[in-house]
Design a protein around this motif. Structure first.
Motif, PDB file in Angstrom:
ATOM      1  N   LYS A  37      52.865  -1.392  79.310  1.00  0.00           N
ATOM      2  CA  LYS A  37      53.468  -1.796  78.054  1.00  0.00           C
ATOM      3  C   LYS A  37      52.362  -1.832  77.008  1.00  0.00           C
ATOM      4  O   LYS A  37      51.270  -2.323  77.286  1.00  0.00           O
ATOM      5  CB  LYS A  37      54.074  -3.198  78.217  1.00  0.00           C
ATOM      6  CG  LYS A  37      55.430  -3.298  77.583  1.00  0.00           C
ATOM      7  CD  LYS A  37      56.087  -4.616  77.875  1.00  0.00           C
ATOM      8  CE  LYS A  37      57.039  -4.879  76.722  1.00  0.00           C
ATOM      9  NZ  LYS A  37      57.742  -6.120  76.861  1.00  0.00           N
ATOM     10  N   VAL A  38      52.635  -1.285  75.829  1.00  0.00           N
ATOM     11  CA  VAL A  38      51.632  -1.329  74.762  1.00  0.00           C
ATOM     12  C   VAL A  38      52.100  -2.282  73.659  1.00  0.00           C
ATOM     13  O   VAL A  38      53.255  -2.712  73.646  1.00  0.00           O
ATOM     14  CB  VAL A  38      51.339   0.088  74.200  1.00  0.00           C
ATOM     15  CG1 VAL A  38      50.661   0.949  75.248  1.00  0.00           C
ATOM     16  CG2 VAL A  38      52.593   0.774  73.708  1.00  0.00           C
ATOM     17  N   SER A  39      51.172  -2.619  72.761  1.00  0.00           N
ATOM     18  CA  SER A  39      51.423  -3.709  71.809  1.00  0.00           C
ATOM     19  C   SER A  39      52.578  -3.423  70.848  1.00  0.00           C
ATOM     20  O   SER A  39      53.092  -4.332  70.213  1.00  0.00           O
ATOM     21  CB  SER A  39      50.149  -4.019  71.023  1.00  0.00           C
ATOM     22  OG  SER A  39      49.693  -2.852  70.388  1.00  0.00           O
ATOM     23  N   THR A  40      53.003  -2.167  70.731  1.00  0.00           N
ATOM     24  CA  THR A  40      54.166  -1.868  69.896  1.00  0.00           C
ATOM     25  C   THR A  40      55.457  -2.245  70.617  1.00  0.00           C
ATOM     26  O   THR A  40      56.547  -2.134  70.047  1.00  0.00           O
ATOM     27  CB  THR A  40      54.240  -0.357  69.598  1.00  0.00           C
ATOM     28  OG1 THR A  40      54.259   0.338  70.855  1.00  0.00           O
ATOM     29  CG2 THR A  40      53.045   0.110  68.799  1.00  0.00           C
ATOM     30  N   GLY A  41      55.332  -2.647  71.886  1.00  0.00           N
ATOM     31  CA  GLY A  41      56.507  -2.986  72.670  1.00  0.00           C
ATOM     32  C   GLY A  41      56.990  -1.813  73.507  1.00  0.00           C
ATOM     33  O   GLY A  41      57.842  -1.961  74.383  1.00  0.00           O
ATOM     34  N   GLN A  42      56.441  -0.626  73.234  1.00  0.00           N
ATOM     35  CA  GLN A  42      56.873   0.565  73.960  1.00  0.00           C
ATOM     36  C   GLN A  42      56.365   0.526  75.401  1.00  0.00           C
ATOM     37  O   GLN A  42      55.252   0.086  75.682  1.00  0.00           O
ATOM     38  CB  GLN A  42      56.324   1.827  73.262  1.00  0.00           C
ATOM     39  CG  GLN A  42      57.044   3.100  73.669  1.00  0.00           C
ATOM     40  CD  GLN A  42      56.338   4.356  73.137  1.00  0.00           C
ATOM     41  OE1 GLN A  42      55.293   4.290  72.498  1.00  0.00           O
ATOM     42  NE2 GLN A  42      56.916   5.511  73.420  1.00  0.00           N
ATOM     43  N   GLN A  43      57.237   0.971  76.307  1.00  0.00           N
ATOM     44  CA  GLN A  43      56.847   1.108  77.710  1.00  0.00           C
ATOM     45  C   GLN A  43      56.586   2.590  77.957  1.00  0.00           C
ATOM     46  O   GLN A  43      57.422   3.428  77.617  1.00  0.00           O
ATOM     47  CB  GLN A  43      57.989   0.606  78.597  1.00  0.00           C
ATOM     48  CG  GLN A  43      57.765   0.805  80.061  1.00  0.00           C
ATOM     49  CD  GLN A  43      57.727  -0.521  80.818  1.00  0.00           C
ATOM     50  OE1 GLN A  43      57.847  -1.582  80.211  1.00  0.00           O
ATOM     51  NE2 GLN A  43      57.561  -0.454  82.119  1.00  0.00           N
ATOM     52  N   VAL A  44      55.429   2.927  78.502  1.00  0.00           N
ATOM     53  CA  VAL A  44      55.106   4.341  78.705  1.00  0.00           C
ATOM     54  C   VAL A  44      54.597   4.574  80.115  1.00  0.00           C
ATOM     55  O   VAL A  44      54.143   3.644  80.792  1.00  0.00           O
ATOM     56  CB  VAL A  44      54.038   4.836  77.684  1.00  0.00           C
ATOM     57  CG1 VAL A  44      54.560   4.758  76.258  1.00  0.00           C
ATOM     58  CG2 VAL A  44      52.742   4.038  77.824  1.00  0.00           C
ATOM     59  N   ILE A  45      54.688   5.840  80.551  1.00  0.00           N
ATOM     60  CA  ILE A  45      54.100   6.206  81.835  1.00  0.00           C
ATOM     61  C   ILE A  45      52.683   6.678  81.560  1.00  0.00           C
ATOM     62  O   ILE A  45      52.455   7.521  80.696  1.00  0.00           O
ATOM     63  CB  ILE A  45      54.912   7.310  82.545  1.00  0.00           C
ATOM     64  CG1 ILE A  45      56.401   6.918  82.600  1.00  0.00           C
ATOM     65  CG2 ILE A  45      54.391   7.532  83.956  1.00  0.00           C
ATOM     66  CD1 ILE A  45      57.287   8.004  83.174  1.00  0.00           C
ATOM     67  N   ASN A  46      51.756   6.116  82.294  1.00  0.00           N
ATOM     68  CA  ASN A  46      50.345   6.294  81.994  1.00  0.00           C
ATOM     69  C   ASN A  46      49.737   7.434  82.811  1.00  0.00           C
ATOM     70  O   ASN A  46      49.683   7.360  84.031  1.00  0.00           O
ATOM     71  CB  ASN A  46      49.631   4.965  82.299  1.00  0.00           C
ATOM     72  CG  ASN A  46      48.203   4.966  81.825  1.00  0.00           C
ATOM     73  OD1 ASN A  46      47.737   5.948  81.254  1.00  0.00           O
ATOM     74  ND2 ASN A  46      47.513   3.873  82.052  1.00  0.00           N
TER      75      ASN A  46
END
Ligand SMILES: *Cc1c(COP(=O)(O)O)cnc(C)c1O
Length: 402
Positions: A37-46
Motif C-alpha cells: 500500500k502506498v501513501s496515496t491509498g493505492q494498493q499495487v503489486i510490487n
C-alpha cells in the motif's frame, strides 16, 4: 555564510530536476511484500523490490527477531572489537560461511561498508585490482580508497579481462572483482571462465553476491553454485538487505586469513557500530530455513521462468537473464517513464531506467521477481504490460492473436 552556498545548492538541484534525474521517493504504508500500500491509498503489486525470496515480512524471521529483542535487547552501543560482539553475531558469521562453503565471515552494517572496507587493508600499491565495468558503486568507492593499480574490463567480457590480466602481470598480487549478478541487465558473471583466467594469470577472485545470494544456483548458494565453483572465490561479499531478509547488514566471507586481516584493519568494521542482535537472530533463522528447504528458491525460479515465457509471447523484447531481474527493453528514455507511470495506474509498480543509469538507447523497465509473487500477480503484470504496450504503440495489435 550559508547564503551563497544555498544558492549554489538550489541551482544544482534545479539542474538535476531539469535533466529529469531528480529522485522522488514513493512512501509505503504497509510492510514490504508482493502487494503493498502506498501513501496515496493505492494498493499495487510490487515488482521493484530486492525481496527475492519474500522474506521481508516472513513470520519465522519476525519471530526470531522478537525473541532476540527480549533476550539480547535492542542495540549493542559499541563496535565489534570493544564490546559489540554477541553470541548471535558469531553464530551468524559461522552460518554464512557454511552457506557459501567458505572458511570465515565478518559482518558489517551494510554491504556498502563490506565493499568499502575490503580493498584497502588487503591490496597495496604493488598490487592490481581488475574490476568489471558494471560493478556496484560501493566496489568502485572501495577501490578508490586503496592504492592498488586499477584495471577495468568491459562487462563480462572475457577477452578484455584476459588483456587486463596480461597488462597486470608486473604487479605483486592481482584481484579480479565482479558482481555476481549485474543489477540492470540481470546477467550473471561468467564465473567458470573467470576462474580459468585467474588460474592462468595467477589472480585472486572476489565476487559481490548481493543480487545473486539466495537467488542464483539451484539451492540459492549464488554464482559459485551455478558454475560449480564452490571454494574457488577467495572473497565473497553480500548483503542481508536483499534476498536474505531485506533488513540491513552486510558481510565478507572467504579465506580465513583474509577475514582475520579485515577484523584487524577494515575501517568500516573497526569504526562503525555492530548490527542489532535482532537482525543477527533473524539472519540465523533465515540461513536455517534455507538449509532446511529449497521451497522459496524453487518458487522464485518457477516465477522467473513463467514471467519470461509470458512476457516474450506477449511480444516484448527482454534481455536474457538467469537471475530474478528481467529487463523489458523499450530503448527510448521518455517511453520508459511513460510506460512505468501507466503501469502504476494499472496497479503494477516497476521502475523505468534510462541513461545515465543504463547506456544510451537501452532504456528499459526492470522487473524483479520474487517468491512472494503468485502466478496471478505475474498474470496481472503481463496483462498490464500488454495493455500499456498497445496503448503506447510498443506492441503491434496482432500480437493478441498469439
Ligand atoms: C545492493 C548492493 C550493495 C549494497 O548493499 P547494502 O547492504 O544495501 O549496502 C552492494 N553491492 C551490490 C552488488 C548491491 O547490489
Amino acid at each position: 555564510m550559508y547564503n551563497n552556498f544555498q544558492k549554489h545548492l538550489q541551482k544544482e538541484l534545479a539542474d538535476i530536476r531539469e535533466a529529469g534525474l531528480y529522485k522522488n521517493e514513493r512512501i509505503l504504508t504497509s510492510a514490504q511484500g508482493a502487494e503493498i500500500k502506498v501513501s496515496t491509498g493505492q494498493q499495487v503489486i510490487n515488482f521493484c523490490a530486492n525481496n527475492y525470496l519474500g522474506l521481508s515480512n516472513n513470520k519465522e524471521l519476525i519471530s526470531a527477531a522478537k525473541k532476540a529483542l527480549d533476550s539480547h535487547g535492542y542495540g549493542m552501543s559499541s563496535v565489534r572489537f570493544i564490546c559489540g560482539t554477541s553470541d548471535l553475531h558469531k553464530e551468524l558469521e559461522k552460518k554464512i560461511a557454511e552457506f557459501f562453503g567458505t572458511e570465515d565471515t565478518i559482518l558489517y552494517a551494510a554491504c556498502f561498508d563490506a565493499n568499502g572496507g575490503v580493498f584497502e587493508p588487503l591490496m597495496g600499491e604493488e598490487d592490481a585490482i581488475i574490476s568489471d565495468s558494471l560493478n556496484h558503486a560501493s566496489i568502485i568507492d572501495g577501490v578508490r580508497l586503496c592504492k592498488a593499480v586499477r584495471y577495468r574490463y568491459n562487462n563480462a567480457d572475457m577477452d578484455d579481462l584476459e588483456k587486463q590480466l596480461k597488462d597486470a602481470q608486473a604487479q605483486r598480487f592481482r584481484l579480479i572483482v565482479t558482481d555476481g549478478v549485474f543489477s540492470m541487465d540481470g546477467n550473471v558473471t561468467p564465473l567458470d571462465k573467470i576462474v580459468a583466467l585467474a588460474e592462468k594469470y595467477n589472480s585472486l577472485i572476489m565476487i559481490d553476491e548481493s543480487h545473486s545470494a539466495g537467488v542464483v544456483g539451484k539451492t540459492g548458494r549464488g554464482v559459485t553454485e551455478q558454475f560449480n565453483c564452490r571454494g574457488k572465490a577467495d572473497i565473497i561479499t553480500g548483503t542481508l538487505g536483499k534476498a536474505f531478509g531485506g533488513a540491513i547488514g552486510g558481510f565478507t566471507t572467504g579465506r580465513k586469513e583474509i577475514i582475520e586481516m579485515l577484523r584487524q584493519r577494515s575501517r568500516p568494521y573497526l569504526f562503525s557500530n555492530s548490527i542489532p542482535p535482532l537482525v543477527a537472530a533473524a539472519g540465523i533463522a533465515m540461513i536455517d530455513m534455507m538449509s532446511r528447504t529449497n521451497e522459496l528458491q524453487d518458487k522464485l525460479h518457477r516465477n522467473v521462468e513463467y514471467f519470461m515465457k509470458k512476457i516474450k509471447s506477449a511480444g516484448f523484447d527482454i534481455k536474457p537473464s538467469s537471475s530474478a531481474i528481467v529487463a523489458v527493453m523499450l530503448y527510448d528514455a521518455k517511453l520508459s517513464q511513460d510506460f512505468a507511470a501507466k503501469l502504476l495506474e494499472e496497479g503494477i509498480y516497476v521502475i523505468g531506467f534510462y541513461f545515465p543509469v543504463v547506456p544510451k538507447e537501452t532504456a528499459r523497465i526492470r522487473v524483479q521477481l520474487s517468491a512472494a509473487h503468485e502466478l496471478e500477480h505475474i498474470d496481472k503484470c503481463v496483462a498490464a504490460f500488454t495493455k500499456v504496450g498497445k496503448e503506447l504503440g510498443v506492441l503491434k495489435m496482432d500480437t493478441t492473436l498469439k
